[in-house]
Design an enzyme around this catalytic site. Structure first.
Site, PDB file in Angstrom:
ATOM      1  N   GLU A 183      38.145  43.241  49.131  1.00  0.00           N
ATOM      2  CA  GLU A 183      37.887  42.636  47.812  1.00  0.00           C
ATOM      3  C   GLU A 183      38.862  41.497  47.444  1.00  0.00           C
ATOM      4  O   GLU A 183      38.486  40.350  47.431  1.00  0.00           O
ATOM      5  CB  GLU A 183      37.909  43.726  46.738  1.00  0.00           C
ATOM      6  CG  GLU A 183      37.584  43.236  45.342  1.00  0.00           C
ATOM      7  CD  GLU A 183      36.135  42.805  45.133  1.00  0.00           C
ATOM      8  OE1 GLU A 183      35.298  43.054  46.020  1.00  0.00           O
ATOM      9  OE2 GLU A 183      35.851  42.207  44.095  1.00  0.00           O
ATOM     10  N   ARG A 184      40.104  41.860  47.157  1.00  0.00           N
ATOM     11  CA  ARG A 184      41.059  40.795  46.881  1.00  0.00           C
ATOM     12  C   ARG A 184      42.278  40.845  47.802  1.00  0.00           C
ATOM     13  O   ARG A 184      43.341  40.335  47.485  1.00  0.00           O
ATOM     14  CB  ARG A 184      41.494  40.820  45.410  1.00  0.00           C
ATOM     15  CG  ARG A 184      40.397  40.301  44.493  1.00  0.00           C
ATOM     16  CD  ARG A 184      40.815  40.187  43.048  1.00  0.00           C
ATOM     17  NE  ARG A 184      39.676  39.921  42.202  1.00  0.00           N
ATOM     18  CZ  ARG A 184      39.266  38.687  41.854  1.00  0.00           C
ATOM     19  NH1 ARG A 184      39.927  37.634  42.251  1.00  0.00           N
ATOM     20  NH2 ARG A 184      38.220  38.539  41.085  1.00  0.00           N
ATOM     21  N   ASN A 226      30.770  46.587  45.903  1.00  0.00           N
ATOM     22  CA  ASN A 226      29.949  45.380  46.006  1.00  0.00           C
ATOM     23  C   ASN A 226      29.414  45.388  47.432  1.00  0.00           C
ATOM     24  O   ASN A 226      30.061  44.937  48.356  1.00  0.00           O
ATOM     25  CB  ASN A 226      30.778  44.125  45.741  1.00  0.00           C
ATOM     26  CG  ASN A 226      31.337  44.109  44.331  1.00  0.00           C
ATOM     27  OD1 ASN A 226      30.657  44.489  43.391  1.00  0.00           O
ATOM     28  ND2 ASN A 226      32.582  43.684  44.198  1.00  0.00           N
ATOM     29  N   LYS A 303      27.285  51.312  42.805  1.00  0.00           N
ATOM     30  CA  LYS A 303      27.479  50.396  41.680  1.00  0.00           C
ATOM     31  C   LYS A 303      26.140  49.700  41.484  1.00  0.00           C
ATOM     32  O   LYS A 303      25.685  48.963  42.363  1.00  0.00           O
ATOM     33  CB  LYS A 303      28.574  49.387  42.023  1.00  0.00           C
ATOM     34  CG  LYS A 303      28.746  48.265  40.995  1.00  0.00           C
ATOM     35  CD  LYS A 303      29.881  47.326  41.407  1.00  0.00           C
ATOM     36  CE  LYS A 303      30.014  46.158  40.433  1.00  0.00           C
ATOM     37  NZ  LYS A 303      31.156  45.283  40.782  1.00  0.00           N
ATOM     38  N   GLU A 307      27.569  43.395  37.407  1.00  0.00           N
ATOM     39  CA  GLU A 307      28.180  42.245  38.082  1.00  0.00           C
ATOM     40  C   GLU A 307      27.354  41.775  39.279  1.00  0.00           C
ATOM     41  O   GLU A 307      27.890  41.504  40.352  1.00  0.00           O
ATOM     42  CB  GLU A 307      29.613  42.576  38.517  1.00  0.00           C
ATOM     43  CG  GLU A 307      30.511  42.903  37.337  1.00  0.00           C
ATOM     44  CD  GLU A 307      31.959  43.176  37.729  1.00  0.00           C
ATOM     45  OE1 GLU A 307      32.849  42.764  36.986  1.00  0.00           O
ATOM     46  OE2 GLU A 307      32.190  43.800  38.792  1.00  0.00           O
ATOM     47  N   ASP A 381      38.795  47.307  32.528  1.00  0.00           N
ATOM     48  CA  ASP A 381      38.834  47.150  33.988  1.00  0.00           C
ATOM     49  C   ASP A 381      40.236  47.243  34.552  1.00  0.00           C
ATOM     50  O   ASP A 381      40.823  46.229  34.917  1.00  0.00           O
ATOM     51  CB  ASP A 381      38.209  45.808  34.368  1.00  0.00           C
ATOM     52  CG  ASP A 381      38.003  45.685  35.868  1.00  0.00           C
ATOM     53  OD1 ASP A 381      38.258  46.668  36.578  1.00  0.00           O
ATOM     54  OD2 ASP A 381      37.580  44.613  36.316  1.00  0.00           O
ATOM     55  N   GLU A 403      37.822  57.517  37.880  1.00  0.00           N
ATOM     56  CA  GLU A 403      38.182  56.485  38.864  1.00  0.00           C
ATOM     57  C   GLU A 403      39.446  55.764  38.421  1.00  0.00           C
ATOM     58  O   GLU A 403      39.476  55.116  37.382  1.00  0.00           O
ATOM     59  CB  GLU A 403      37.022  55.482  39.021  1.00  0.00           C
ATOM     60  CG  GLU A 403      37.311  54.353  39.995  1.00  0.00           C
ATOM     61  CD  GLU A 403      36.131  53.379  40.163  1.00  0.00           C
ATOM     62  OE1 GLU A 403      34.986  53.838  40.342  1.00  0.00           O
ATOM     63  OE2 GLU A 403      36.366  52.158  40.116  1.00  0.00           O
ATOM     64  N   GLU A 409      45.613  45.415  41.255  1.00  0.00           N
ATOM     65  CA  GLU A 409      44.984  44.101  41.146  1.00  0.00           C
ATOM     66  C   GLU A 409      45.366  43.381  39.862  1.00  0.00           C
ATOM     67  O   GLU A 409      45.458  42.156  39.837  1.00  0.00           O
ATOM     68  CB  GLU A 409      43.476  44.288  41.225  1.00  0.00           C
ATOM     69  CG  GLU A 409      42.737  43.003  41.080  1.00  0.00           C
ATOM     70  CD  GLU A 409      41.285  43.153  41.508  1.00  0.00           C
ATOM     71  OE1 GLU A 409      40.961  44.127  42.196  1.00  0.00           O
ATOM     72  OE2 GLU A 409      40.493  42.290  41.144  1.00  0.00           O
ATOM     73  N   HIS A 537      43.572  41.947  29.710  1.00  0.00           N
ATOM     74  CA  HIS A 537      42.690  41.047  30.459  1.00  0.00           C
ATOM     75  C   HIS A 537      43.023  39.579  30.210  1.00  0.00           C
ATOM     76  O   HIS A 537      42.147  38.781  29.859  1.00  0.00           O
ATOM     77  CB  HIS A 537      41.230  41.318  30.056  1.00  0.00           C
ATOM     78  CG  HIS A 537      40.251  41.047  31.184  1.00  0.00           C
ATOM     79  ND1 HIS A 537      40.042  39.805  31.698  1.00  0.00           N
ATOM     80  CD2 HIS A 537      39.423  41.875  31.867  1.00  0.00           C
ATOM     81  CE1 HIS A 537      39.125  39.875  32.659  1.00  0.00           C
ATOM     82  NE2 HIS A 537      38.739  41.127  32.792  1.00  0.00           N
TER      83      HIS A 537
END
Lengths: 725, 725
Positions: A183-184, A226, A303, A307, A381, A403, A409, A537
């Site tokens: 992911e990142r 994703n 999911k 998104e 998030d 979760e 992140e 955020h």
């Protein structure tokens, strides 16, 4: 003869010291098993003269091998495997596989399949240690627990330990892509070398399974939420099956994410509508195919309609319709569906914090028995701090799986030292008042509040190909803490920090206390220098490494920091009371009454729920503006304090890991300053107030901070478009 | 007392064996320094009782540290650092930094800056070993050479070694992107953690520099030839400077690629035309900026007007115009330009093999003094086998730098065991006849044929974040071999294979001979199962892992395998004689006359130069079609043979590396079969001939092979487009 011996001794000791002087690269995590100092050595040896194990299942073999490896490292030699127990033996197994354990008639009933007990029992003219369970998996967990006692220098001569996991599904979620990006990009590439699987089984897979077993993690979702449909093709099922084969002895089950549109993408079905029989048949056949390759496959994580991911709403169906279709296919095999509640819609103007509740709460009671709804700790998030998610307590008829994010992140990634144990504890200890006082998130997650047998906790994995697994040495603590909290959601962060620090670095008192202090305070520092007082955020665009509170140009309103902080000339914060979005109404009345009242809500969550005037008086008697500046500054100072403390620990830590941590703290200090200065520079343009006396102005202009750009931040893949040579 | 000693001894030996039983993960490459067996131990110790070093430069410190590390590992203890030399000493340094070396009046004149000598000299009533050079870098290289002698169990009591590099610039080229992906992902991610640089200096950078110094590599181009202008921003220059600081003590200089359009991209200049003064000024200022941060910066590597990269032709200028502009900016600082000749144009209908020659040969003599033209070993692109590039011998007035690929992008990547030493030797030993017999590529590259002082050899690096650096244990041999050939372009592959095998695995005769046999035959097997008899470039689309001889749908003709093999009902091969593209005319007449004649050209290059009828009689008396099938089959059988040989070596290799190699050979065997079967299935549709007797038909239909698709092959980045959680 003596001279020769002495010479040989010298050589050996040099070789040996050469061995132990080998730089510690962090690969061994908390399973280092380095030699124990003298006094404890003798005590432990007397109690570990032999290992007596029943059965020869792969799991029992793994348990015995771990005892030999661990005791061999800690005590300098691995105890032999004995045939019959005697004084000083370590006896491990189940009543079914070990007659000597059956003969002890131990009270194993309440331990379930994964629990264990460790007891000192009389044996002949001495004592032996028994590690007993109903199932091999419990014995394996017990072996790790026993080794931990030695790693922590605990007495092992009068043991009477029972341990039973409080949560049934204790899972890692890997956000790993099939091309091996993550992911990142938290800690290198994906551990799964998909290309070489199933033919090549990297020995690291075994260590991954060992490490998870050591903290009781019993499942892993291999691929990203994703998701690509390709993960469900025959080729990838075979690859997942190879991993399942490696993990199985360690009690670690494999799960996959499922892209909801897979029937269309893989086999050209005209629809993925969950109520269409051909679609249901497709999933049933696909699930049967998976179970032929992986008989103990765990199930799907999904999911959907979030998104950009497809889902049942694409066909006018509900999340329950979608989840239940998959559940129906999995049920005959004992598999589960973990259906994520992390949903919000571009076309929905409602406060983003409310959307998951609005979509899911009405579905309570409509999910099949083998469905869990997987809910993040907070409604936004994985931010540095969020109030507990309003769904906890609001869906009593549905098992809610919690979760957490183990990766950081939004918490500085690898280079910021942030121990998440305090975050885990804060969420789990939060009281929802769903059934009156004491209705904690932990009691919802462990099923005790609503009488659920199916329970779960998931952590988004921070493990990758980095040699130290987690991107930094201290990030390892978050993997460890997640496992310990998943085993016991009522645990506390401090003793977990202590266990980890001792096992990973040193048992020296001069090390342990300062290390715990660093860890326990660390997350609050990050909250202060990133998002104090309930802000959230505020990350820059395209990467999550630095501040961007000014960002207002992203295509969706609820992706922009200005959406979240709502700062203007009058004040700052998101009004979620009745005068605003009324998100507070999603909590039980007892909780809502506190969150709604700016005078009662914790300062930690003030701006989450309230738009507060800049001149509002805080409990400190400072104005809100002044308090904001003080908090930002305090966060930076907190990192300086961690640096000072770490510098005193050099004598206790090997040079390589000491230097690594010190270098990362330097980066964290710089970036904390960046966060503080950029945030203050921006908010000051709205507050139009001076900084409180004694607080330095930002080092650069706001324009300078706004001009910074990092097109190659990890996870922001940008390889040259043209391939060639 | 004796009992106590014995007990202690037992403990220590267990600890020590615990240390050496530690799995070998390949991280140490050929610098493992594992303890030497008894007989050699004593001999070596007598000659290494102390290290006496002059000077305390960072390079001398590195040399001494390596001697201590190496001797400490090999002999069980690190010799002390002595102040003055005596019998048994190892004396290392230069006349300038060590009076004792100056006093010896050694013949150092011809050694240059990087050469060294190692000599046994009389000292008092015994002997000492002197490692002497004109410069610290030479002493460091000498230290590694000395350690290698011990690693290879060579006598060190009568040494008289001189070694001088045959090539001046011995460089790795990293095809590493700024987001840490690597062109096609050869061995994990990029070693350069750009995001954390310059603040965090991964200790691995030091090991990278050590390893390169051990084989004489003295420069490294950090970033991809498919370049981003961002590599020349201040932020990235600071990151490169941090790496340069780490590498400097090891004689390893940093170079960067330069995107030709950088003045436009970074500072908005209206043009990048190399003849425009503002553009020249921009580059001069940029180069000055780099040298302020990296005083010993090496220079630029440039890929221009090739595969989408910008270049001087965009402005109607020549490659020489472009190179000379950069050269002018670098010259005052002593930097060089390495301008790549790997160019071909979409709009050019000419045989792709001819295009680089056509563009560059006319420019001979027009490049500035500090420009090298960097030429791949062959005219296409790092194929399993290519004839030497026609530019070698055709540009006598220009220093030609030879570019090899150390990675095996077209040779099976990590899982195929292919030793490239034989490929390196084959190219370097090829005779261009440019100045008559003996005008080998080696003599062009080392400058001796044309009297060039500026010389270079580049290898596209196969080092990444994989723990074993190179994706497989045997791939390490290609890094090693490249360094050894760059030091001595007249070297031979076999002794290099032997050195590597001994240092990396074992000196046991039972191991060494079979290991060398495996390595020396390995590349020919790959040629046979991929592209026998001079075929080339038959890889599948989007990845280079498997066969795609049928591919004819890529947007450029010269990217399609059918372009390269030209098979039809009549025969197969690319007619490059006068009846075809006449590429042979680019070689000297002596060479051309052989290449042009299907009866004289080596079978190895037959189909490279000729379109040959299927029924053509080969020297074996088989038809070409039969011979093709025989070769494909022979390649597969060769891999089986490597498997058989490797299986006999288990007693000599640690379990982990043994299993890794065995697993990869199994994959190679499967994929060799895939190559053979898919290729035969396709070519048979054109030859319309039966397989020779005794040769099995392909396991699947051609359609099956054509249907295979691998969207997630390494290097084919395909992360989900939507990021989110």
């Amino acid at each position: 003869m003596r001279d020769g011996l002495l010479r040989l001794l010298l050589v050996l000791s040099l070789v040996a010291s050469g061995g132990s002087a080998r730089a510690e690269d962090g690969y061994d995590l908390w399973l280092r098993y380095r030699p124990i100092e003298g006094t404890w050595q003798a005590r432990y040896r007397a109690a570990t003269s032999a290992i007596v194990a029943g059965g020869d299942s792969a799991t029992m073999q793994a348990a015995v091998a771990e005892l030999q490896r661990g005791l061999g490292g800690l005590l300098g030699f691995a105890p032999p495997i004995g045939r019959s127990a005697g004084p000083g033996s370590v006896l491990i197994g189940t009543p079914a596989n070990t007659p000597a354990i059956a003969a002890l008639q131990l009270p194993l009933q309440a331990l379930g399949r994964e629990g264990y007990l460790i007891r000192t029992v009389k044996f002949g003219d001495g004592t032996a240690t028994v590690i007993a369970a109903n199932d091999d998996a419990g014995a394996l967990y017990g072996a790790f627990h026993f080794l931990r006692l030695l790693q922590l220098r605990q007495a092992i001569d009068r043991l009477d330990i029972n341990s039973v996991p409080g949560v049934q599904l204790r899972l890692l979620n890997h956000w790993d892509n099939l091309d091996r990006t993550v992911e990142r990009g938290y800690a290198g590439s994906s551990l799964w070398d998909w290309w070489k699987l199933p033919d090549y089984r990297d020995p690291r897979y075994v260590d991954y399974a060992r490490v998870n077993a050591s903290i009781g993690i019993n499942g892993t979702v291999l691929n990203n939420v994703n998701s690509r449909a390709d993960s469900l093709t025959a080729a990838f099922i075979a690859k997942a099956a190879a991993l399942a084969d490696v993990f199985r002895p360690y009690g670690l089950r494999v799960y996959l994410t499922a892209r909801f549109s897979s029937p269309v993408l893989l086999d050209g079905l005209p629809t993925a509508d969950p109520l269409v029989p051909a679609v249901r048949a497709w999933w049933k056949a696909k699930v049967d195919e998976i179970y032929r390759a992986i008989p103990d496959f765990g199930g799907f994580l999904v999911k959907a309609n979030s998104e950009g991911q497809p889902g049942p709403q694409d066909f006018g169906r509900t999340h329950a319709d979608g989840a239940n279709m998959l559940a129906e296919a999995l049920a005959p095999h004992g598999g589960v569906v973990m259906w994520r509640a992390f949903v919000y819609r571009a076309e929905d103007a409602e406060d983003r914090a409310k959307q998951a509740y609005n979509q899911f709460q009405p579905l309570d009671g409509m999910f099949a028995d083998n469905v869990l709804v997987q809910v993040k700790n907070g409604a936004i998030d994985f931010q540095p701090r969020e109030p507990f998610h309003p769904l906890f307590g609001a869906m009593p008829a549905t098992p809610l799986m919690l979760e957490f994010q183990i990766t950081k992140e939004y918490l500085g990634f690898a280079t910021h030292l942030v121990f998440l144990g305090t975050l885990f504890e804060e969420t789990l200890a939060a009281d929802t008042y769903a059934q009156g006082r004491g209705s904690t998130v932990a009691r919802i997650v462990d099923g005790s509040l609503d009488g659920h047998r199916l329970t779960g906790m998931a952590g988004v994995a921070n493990a990758g190909t980095d040699r130290n697994w987690s991107g930094s040495h201290f990030n390892q603590a978050n993997w460890f803490a997640f496992g310990r909290f998943a085993w016991d959601p009522h645990a506390q962060a401090r003793p977990i920090a202590e266990e980890w620090a001792r096992m990973t670095f040193s048992n020296e008192p001069g090390f342990v206390a300062p290390a715990i202090d660093i860890m326990m305070a660390s997350r609050e520092h990050a909250v202060d220098y990133m998002t104090p007082l309930g802000l959230t955020h505020l990350m820059a665009s395209d990467h999550h490494y630095g501040p961007g509170p000014w960002v207002d140009d992203l295509p969706r309103a609820d992706w922009n920091p200005v959406y979240f902080h709502r700062a203007d000339g009058a004040g700052i914060g998101f009004d979620r009371t009745r005068t605003g979005s009324n998100a507070v109404a999603q909590y039980s009345p007892s909780v809502a009454s506190i969150f709604s009242d700016a005078g009662k809500v914790s300062e930690r969550e003030l701006l989450w729920f309230h738009h507060v005037p800049w001149d509002h008086r805080m409990p400190s008697r400072r104005t809100l503006w002044d308090e904001l500046v003080v908090r930002y500054s305090r966060g930076v100072e907190g990192v300086s304090e961690m640096q000072r403390r770490w510098s005193t620990l050099a004598p206790y830590v090997d040079a390589e890991r000491y230097a690594d941590v010190a270098a990362f703290l330097r980066i964290q200090r710089q970036e904390a300053q960046w966060w503080r200065d950029a945030s203050i520079a921006y908010f000051q343009t709205l507050s139009k107030r001076a900084l409180p006396a004694g607080y330095a102005a930002p080092a650069h202009t706001l324009d300078w901070y706004r001009s910074l750009s990092f097109p190659y931040a990890p996870g922001h893949w940008d390889p040259p478009s043209a391939k060639g040579h």
